[in-house]
Design an enzyme around this catalytic site. Structure first.
Site: not given
Length: 263
Positions: A13, A19, A154
């Protein structure tokens, strides 16, 4: 070690950049049929064409969907009903003072960073268990262990990913399905470049230099004392997805350059 993923279908995804793109490239180079995902169909198709050109003979396809919503996850599952390898890489990040993060922002991080992987794992793992082989990887962060004061929202979401991965690994106990989380540290991703672009242009510095300064200022416990490349993170993920990694499950695997001060 020769990693051969021929015949395996892998969904990565948010794999049009950063990355995710490095992971998709590594899996495709190892022979997997890789599904590229992103929010925008044009960007997804351009990435597929780019990798086909870069990796002669690689098997790739695209599936555009916004995974921050249940509807987007359902659309992706409809387009790609079954996979052998699922890399839950979709996520957002950014520093913001705790007192300025409202409920809507907390919910946005939870839906994008946590529930995207929960929804996809809930679907794809069932087929993996039936076939008695599969790999699920959550791309978490060292921030899930070393919660940043300026990105608590986060860090929380990254801790949640580690917990989900550990629980799913236990759910798959005694099978050929493994579930792990991979924890990058500061990485020279497209997201990082976007975050520091203005500073780099204003000061006339390379992204690598800005990255090193960021690490030394904000992650001073780093042992490599530099920012990692996306390929260095992808190398760990490709291994975890391999047949050779069959005894690695339920793990939180750090690719953080030694930032987390533990043994």
């Amino acid at each position: 070690m020769q990693i051969d993923l021929s015949g395996k279908n892998a969904l990565v995804t948010a794999s049009t950049a950063g990355i995710g793109l490095a992971i998709a490239t590594g899996l495709a180079a190892a022979g997997a049929n890789v599904i590229i995902n992103g929010r925008h169909p044009d960007t997804v198709q351009k990435t597929v064409e780019k990798l086909r050109h870069q990796l002669h003979g690689a098997s790739l396809q695209g599936a555009a969907a916004d995974l921050s919503t249940a509807e987007g996850a359902a659309a992706l599952i409809k387009a790609v009903p079954s996979v052998d390898i699922l890399v839950n890489n979709a996520g957002i990040f950014g520093p913001k003072p705790f007192f300025d993060v409202d409920d809507a922002e907390w919910e946005r991080y939870f839906q994008t960073n946590v529930m995207s992987g929960v929804r996809l794992s809930r679907h794809y793992m069932q087929g993996m268990l039936q076939r008695n082989w599969g790999r699920v990887v959550f791309i978490s962060s060292e921030s899930g262990l070393n919660i940043p004061a300026d990105m608590i929202h986060y860090g929380f979401s990254k801790t949640a990913q580690i917990s989900v991965a550990r629980g799913l690994a236990k759910l798959a106990a005694g099978t050929g399905v493994t579930v792990n989380s991979v924890l990058p540290g500061p990485t020279l991703s497209d997201g990082f470049k976007d975050m520091v672009r203005e500073t780099a242009e204003r000061e006339g510095k390379s992204y690598e230099q800005i990255g090193k300064e960021f690490v030394m200022a904000h992650r001073s416990s780093s042992i490599i004392q530099r920012i990692a490349t996306t390929e260095e993170v992808a190398n760990m993920v490709v291994y975890v997805c391999s047949v050779q990694a069959s005894a690695t499950t339920g793990a939180a695997l750090r690719v953080d350059g030694g930032v987390v001060d533990t043994i």
